[in-house]
Each structure stands twice: as C-alpha cells, then as structure tokens.
Design an enzyme around this catalytic site. Structure first.
Site, PDB file in Angstrom:
ATOM      1  N   ASP A   1      65.236  -8.805   0.327  1.00 60.55           N
ATOM      2  CA  ASP A   1      64.948 -10.138   0.904  1.00 60.55           C
ATOM      3  C   ASP A   1      64.795 -11.271  -0.100  1.00 60.55           C
ATOM      4  O   ASP A   1      64.646 -12.430   0.314  1.00 60.55           O
ATOM      5  CB  ASP A   1      63.656 -10.140   1.764  1.00 60.55           C
ATOM      6  CG  ASP A   1      63.795  -9.314   3.022  1.00 60.55           C
ATOM      7  OD1 ASP A   1      64.888  -8.800   3.298  1.00 60.55           O
ATOM      8  OD2 ASP A   1      62.790  -9.186   3.731  1.00 60.55           O
TER       9      ASP A   1
ATOM     10  N   ASP B   1      56.450  -1.733   9.361  1.00 58.64           N
ATOM     11  CA  ASP B   1      56.948  -2.979   8.762  1.00 58.64           C
ATOM     12  C   ASP B   1      55.830  -3.994   8.585  1.00 58.64           C
ATOM     13  O   ASP B   1      56.009  -4.994   7.879  1.00 58.64           O
ATOM     14  CB  ASP B   1      58.002  -3.621   9.672  1.00 58.64           C
ATOM     15  CG  ASP B   1      59.247  -2.773   9.790  1.00 58.64           C
ATOM     16  OD1 ASP B   1      59.726  -2.275   8.768  1.00 58.64           O
ATOM     17  OD2 ASP B   1      59.735  -2.604  10.934  1.00 58.64           O
TER      18      ASP B   1
END
Ligand code: BGC
Length: 495
Positions: free
Chosen positions: A213, A433
């Site tokens: 990311d 997550d």
C-alpha cells in the site's frame, strides 16, 4: 560423416539429451547442427560439471566441460528468473498451527503463507511468534526434508514510517517526524538484511514483498491525507523503498516484489500511468536501477477476484458498456489478472526488465459458496447484469476490511498465466485486517471504521456499508470466525 557427443567423467546428472549422433553429408556439411545437454535435479547443492567429447572418425576429438547452475543454490547461489518455479513453499509453523486447530483447517494448514515482519520487534520474535532467524532455520530444515527441490520463503517488509497513511487499522510504529526514516534503516532494514546475508541461508530463495500500500498511497492519497503528503517527501516512502531495495537486492538469493495495490485502486487511467511513472522513478533511483526489482505484486491482503468469469471489460449490456455500471465505475479492469498483465506491459514499456514477473495474492479472493453466481446474469440492465454476474460479492470494490462472504482463493501456484511468476498467499487467511471496535495496543494500530460492520462508509468507498465482519480483533491477530468463513467459501473448494 557421423559426429558423436558423449558424456564422460563428472556429474552424471548432466547428460546429452539430443544430437548425440549427428550426420553431415556433402549436401549439408556446412550447416551447423545442435547438441543439447540436460541437467536433471540432483540431491546436492553444487554446480556440477561433466566433460562432453565430440568425435568423428578420422578427426581429432574435442572435449568441452559443461557446468550446470544448480537451483538449490550452492556456494554462489543462482538468482533465477522465477523463484517460485520448481520450488516448494515454506510453511509457517505459527500460522499452520492456528489453521490446523480450526475445524477442517488441516486441509489447508500445509499451504505456504508469508511471514509479516510488521514491526522491529517481529525480527527477534514478538508476542510468542517466531523471529526471522527461527523462520529461516525452520526453512532450512524444510528445504533439507523436501528432496532436491529448492525452497521459497516469503517475507513481507512492512514498517515504513507513516505506514498505512490513508487508513488507521495498520498504522505502524514509526513516524517521519520522529526520526522514523533513520530507525527504519538501522533498526529494521539493516537488521533484516544482516540476517538474510548469513551463509546458512544462502540456499533458500527468499522472496520479499516490499511495503504493501505504500507507493500506491502516493499516487492517489496525497491530497486528502496529510500523513501521505508527508510520506511523499524526504525520509518517506520513496526513500524508504529505495533503501529497502538497495539492501535486499544486494543479496543474491533475495528476490524483491513491490506492492502495486489492486485493480480497484490503480485501474483508472487517472491512476494507472502515474503509478507506472512513480514505480519507475523510485526504482530507477536505486543503485542497481531497474534490476533491483524482480517483479510486482497485486491484491496483497485484498479481495479482488483473479478473474471475473462471466464478463470482461469489453462486455456490453443492451448496448451499454459494463464500465458504466456502479460496480465497475469507469475502471479499465474488472479483475486482477487483466490488471496485473496490463501493468506488467506498461512497466516494461516504461523501462523495466522484460523478465519482470507478477504475483497475485489469492489467499482470500476465491468467492465460492452459495452466493457465487454460476453463470452470467440474463438482465438487460447494466447494473443488475454486473451485480448478478460478478463473483466478487463485496458491497463496493473499495471495501477492504474482513470482508463478509469472502473465501480462500487459488492455492499457491507457480507460472499460472502469461507474465505471472505465481499465485501466492501473502495475507495469512484468518489473520484480521483490523479491529471492528477500538482496542488499545502498543503497535500503533488504530480503530478504522472500515472494519466496523455498522459504518456507512466514506468517499473512498462511495459511502457504502463497510461489509466487514463483526467481532474482529486487531489487524494481524487470529480471527477464528473469519478463517471458518474463508474455508467454507473457498473457491476452488477445499476438498
Ligand atoms: C497487519 C500486520 C499483520 C498482517 C498480516 C496487517 O494488516 O497490520 O500486523 O502482520 O496484516 O496478517
């Protein structure tokens, strides 16, 4: 005249596989003919040699020495093109034990998953988990036990300062404003590379997944997030990724794959070429230039399907392109395989090596179970058609936290498609997550409402429900209910 090529003394795994006896006539005497040698897998780790004698009656024979590049490494390990080809994957005993303890989990507990080095303390081993040396020692043991195959172990490099700058669930321990870049270099990357350089690990193929990311956030999020804007400057993600590549690429049995988000992040033309340009800018500034990356990975810890089987980006419904549907929303890709292949071509056009290999994280993008469509929808309405045809059952493709309905995806596979080095399991299935409520912790992780099933969304998911499962622990921690759902909805199913 007959010319023979005969293998002589040396490593018997090297043989003449074709052209051992070639005939030259007065008509073709001056056209070269080929002798092909083969090197079979053997049980040693050295680059063996064997003499080959080329002889013909009445002529002086010639002897040449053939040397194999042993793919188990050896004193000077070979940096192969695809570290997954012909290799066995490392099974992380920590993850495997958790998976095996779940009902039915032993069916997948032997799958290779990545080891996340998600903080400095993870290098030595934190919270009862094995440290890096313990994993590598275990990998050497698994390598010795797997016959002649080489062994690939995957490490996720994940501790940049200002980590996870556009979200909260995986905020890290380092900040740019608090000397984070120096700490990243000395306490994190240097500490990891010192261990990886140990000759005891020279025969392992060590794959590193570089900073999920991070660079994608610099493409799309510097205007809306101050932490990302700061990460775009000195001592931020660009410098950090370059430093990591310089240290890791210098070790010949280490392979580097840069994270390139997923199709529903970078697949619009406003983001696609800017990403390619940024990747090139960052990597060409390393010591080895474009050679310092082996490839790129997409879909890390995400849920996008590898392939949408019932429509493509070119499908039209009653004359209307699927690009116009709410789900596709003018993206140029509907799935990860088409995105990965197009990204690879664009990267090569920009100047990356033509041998670049792509990876797709398929750990949680299976979308099987009873909600999976079994064929294309028959609707004439483009939204109904896409929603009835897509196997990705998320509420919105921008949803990313503990997705309800998801299943395990394709098991790790080498060379699964053109341009792809492998399908891999980077996010270990069953690891959360992000927490669905605010949970205090000492890792820098915060409460991200995208992990809260009652959240009605934000600009990034166009104000849709988050689609997250309830009851989730902190990111990285074991989430039993999620693992059970992933197993039940696996596609291909787990038998
Ligand atoms: C977390 C890490 C964890 C990784 C793998 C990330 O979202 O931030 O702490 O190691 O997932 O589960």
């Amino acid at each position: 005249m007959t010319v023979t090529s005969t293998a002589g003394s040396g490593d018997t795994s090297i043989t003449v596989s074709s052209g051992a006896s070639l005939t030259f006539t007065s008509a073709n005497w001056n056209t070269p003919q080929t002798v092909t040698l083969a090197a079979a897998q053997d049980t040693d780790t050295t680059n063996g040699s064997r003499t080959i004698t080329v002889a013909a009656t009445g002529l002086t024979s010639r002897t040449v020495t053939a040397t194999e590049a042993d793919d188990d490494g050896g004193p000077t390990p070979t940096h192969v093109d695809n570290p997954y080809a012909g290799a066995t994957g490392y099974v992380n005993p920590n993850w495997s034990a958790k998976a095996a303890a779940e009902p039915g989990g032993s069916a997948v507990a032997n799958t290779s998953t990545a080891v996340w080095l998600d903080r400095i303390a993870a290098i030595a081993g934190a919270g009862g988990a094995m440290g890096l040396r313990a994993h590598l020692d275990e990998a050497v043991r698994q390598d010795a036990a797997n016959g002649s195959s080489p062994l690939t172990i995957q490490l996720v490099i994940y501790d940049l300062p200002n980590r996870d700058c556009s979200a909260l669930a995986s905020n890290g321990e380092l900040l740019i404003s608090q000397d984070g870049f120096n700490r990243y270099k000395t306490e994190y990357i240097d500490a990891i590379s010192a261990i990886l350089r140990d000759s005891a690990y020279a025969n392992l193929r060590i794959v590193t997944i570089i900073e999920p990311d991070s660079l994608p956030n610099l493409v799309t999020n510097i205007n809306s997030f101050e932490k990302c804007r700061e990460a775009n400057g000195t001592g931020g993600y660009r410098d950090g990724v370059r430093y990591a590549l310089n240290q890791l690429h210098a070790i010949s049995n280490v392979y580097t794959y840069i994270d390139a988000a997923h199709h529903a992040w970078l697949g619009w033309d406003s983001n696609f070429q800017p990403s390619v340009n940024l990747f090139y800018d960052v990597v060409s500034g390393t010591t080895a230039g474009v050679d310092s990356v082996d490839g790129f990975i997409v879909n890390t810890a995400n849920y996008s399907a590898t392939t949408e089987p019932y429509f493509t980006i070119n499908t039209t419904v009653n004359g209307t392109t699927v690009r116009q549907s709410n789900w596709v929303d003018w993206n140029y890709y509907v799935d990860e395989l088409t995105f990965a292949q197009a990204l690879r071509s664009a990267l090569i056009s920009k100047g990356f090596r033509s041998g670049l290999g792509m990876l797709i994280d398929t750990s949680r993008n299976g979308w099987g179970g009873s909600a999976r469509p079994s064929g294309p929808s028959t609707s004439n309405d483009v939204n109904q058609f896409v929603d009835g045809s897509r196997v990705d059952r998320r509420i919105h493709a921008g949803n990313w936290c503990n997705q309800s309905g998801a299943g395990l995806g394709a098991r790790p596979t080498a060379n699964p498609a053109t341009g792809l080095d492998a399908y891999v399991w980077i996010k270990p299935p069953g690891e959360s997550d992000g927490a669905s409520t605010d949970i205090p912790n000492d890792e820098g992780k915060k409460f991200d409402r995208m992990c809260d099933p009652t959240y009605t969304g934000n600009d990034l998911n166009k104000h849709n429900m988050s689609g997250a499962l309830a009851g989730a622990p902190l990111s990285g921690q074991w989430f039993s209910a999620q693992f059970r759902q992933l197993l039940a909805n696996a596609y291909p199913p787990v038998s």
